[in-house]
Design a protein around this motif. Structure first.
Motif, mmCIF file in Angstrom:
data_model
loop_
_atom_site.group_PDB
_atom_site.id
_atom_site.type_symbol
_atom_site.label_atom_id
_atom_site.label_comp_id
_atom_site.label_asym_id
_atom_site.label_seq_id
_atom_site.Cartn_x
_atom_site.Cartn_y
_atom_site.Cartn_z
ATOM 1 N N THR A 100 -17.121 27.430 12.374
ATOM 2 C CA THR A 100 -17.761 27.740 13.959
ATOM 3 C C THR A 100 -16.878 26.160 14.213
ATOM 4 N N GLN A 107 -14.737 25.516 17.410
ATOM 5 C CA GLN A 107 -14.895 24.708 18.303
ATOM 6 C C GLN A 107 -14.222 23.506 18.673
ATOM 7 N N PHE A 157 -13.138 31.653 26.227
ATOM 8 C CA PHE A 157 -14.210 31.027 25.469
ATOM 9 C C PHE A 157 -15.024 32.923 25.921
ATOM 10 N N PHE A 212 -18.295 33.995 22.979
ATOM 11 C CA PHE A 212 -19.631 34.549 22.560
ATOM 12 C C PHE A 212 -19.865 35.764 21.684
ATOM 13 N N GLN A 213 -21.042 35.377 21.001
ATOM 14 C CA GLN A 213 -21.688 36.483 20.444
ATOM 15 C C GLN A 213 -22.185 36.630 21.464
ATOM 16 N N GLN A 263 -23.602 35.594 27.865
ATOM 17 C CA GLN A 263 -23.642 34.479 28.576
ATOM 18 C C GLN A 263 -23.795 34.712 30.033
ATOM 19 N N GLN A 311 -20.278 42.769 27.864
ATOM 20 C CA GLN A 311 -19.760 41.303 26.882
ATOM 21 C C GLN A 311 -17.775 41.497 27.427
ATOM 22 N N ALA A 363 -13.431 33.995 19.987
ATOM 23 C CA ALA A 363 -14.863 33.826 19.986
ATOM 24 C C ALA A 363 -15.116 33.652 18.410
ATOM 25 N N ASP A 364 -16.077 33.182 18.609
ATOM 26 C CA ASP A 364 -17.192 32.964 17.908
ATOM 27 C C ASP A 364 -18.484 34.444 17.905
ATOM 28 N N PRO A 398 -17.975 37.559 17.959
ATOM 29 C CA PRO A 398 -18.008 38.134 19.283
ATOM 30 C C PRO A 398 -18.604 39.927 19.175
#
Length: 241
Positions: free
Chosen positions: A41, A45, A83, A85-86, A89, A144, A161-162, A164
């Protein structure tokens, strides 16, 4: 598309990245895997300009991002990087299409053009009929996919993608994984994906293995190993420096 040269990063006395060199071609879908604490990660970043390395250079689409001012970096990030993310958001007070349009507004895109682009992406995701629904009216997989559409709205060169698919069930994971490749084929983006999901990693064009802050060069599997000549002592694996 991405050149990473001798990237080092420490937090206090803990050296997280120990001199990473990596080249990623335009249009590649690359996964970064490794145990917890390997630096995955942190590396993502840094590639995404959300953190700065202690040493080294990051060149994205010909631009050395370490030479940019704070304002230039913000503009570069908004226009060139997306971006995922998991957790999605999404902003709960806005509809799906409004969430997708937000980065376009920030970039100064005219509202009509931003909406047209958002509609195009939601249609590609199979979500046209969900465009006016708020996040609490969407399933996990739908949320998502909206987040992926948001990442794509400014047509960035690179999607980062972290984990995802970390919060999705098996069916939605599979659909999201296939979506990344469909998007690459349709829009030509480069994808860099941090994941613990082996089913995703095996699909990607290339897998980068991180261990203890370094890229781990794994032996090639399935190739015949050289045999010692008669009278020679076989090389012990543990003796290889």
């Amino acid at each position: 598309m991405i050149d990473i040269k001798n990237i080092k990063k420490s937090f206090g006395n803990l050296q997280v990245l120990k001199g990473i060199d990596l080249h990623i071609d335009k249009g590649e879908v690359v996964s970064i895997v490794g145990p917890s604490g390997a630096g995955k990660t942190t590396l993502l970043q840094i590639i995404g300009t959300l953190d700065k390395p202690d040493e080294g250079d990051i060149i994205i689409d010909g631009v050395n991002v370490r030479t940019l001012s704070t304002n230039q970096l913000s503009e570069f990030r908004n226009k060139n990087l997306g971006f995922v993310f998991q957790f999605h958001q999404l902003l709960p007070e806005f509809t799906a299409i409004e969430n997708v349009m937000i980065p376009a507004y920030i970039a100064g895109t005219a509202p009509a053009k931003a909406r047209e682009r958002a509609e195009e992406l939601l249609a590609f995701m199979g979500l046209s009929d969900r465009a006016k629904h708020k996040p609490n009216e969407l399933s996990g997989g739908e949320k998502q996919r909206v987040a992926v559409a948001r990442a794509l709205v400014n047509n960035p060169a690179v999607i980062l993608a972290d984990e995802p698919s970390g919060s999705l069930d098996t069916k939605n994971k599979s659909e999201l994984h296939q979506l990344f490749f469909d998007l690459r084929d349709q829009f030509g983006q480069t994808f860099v994906i941090v994941t613990h999901d082996e089913s995703l990693a095996t699909l990607t064009d290339r897998t980068i293995h991180l261990k203890d802050g370094e890229i781990e060069n794994l032996p090639l599997q399935g190739l015949p190993q050289p045999q010692p000549e008669e009278g020679e002592k076989p090389i012990e694996e543990d003796s290889i420096g």
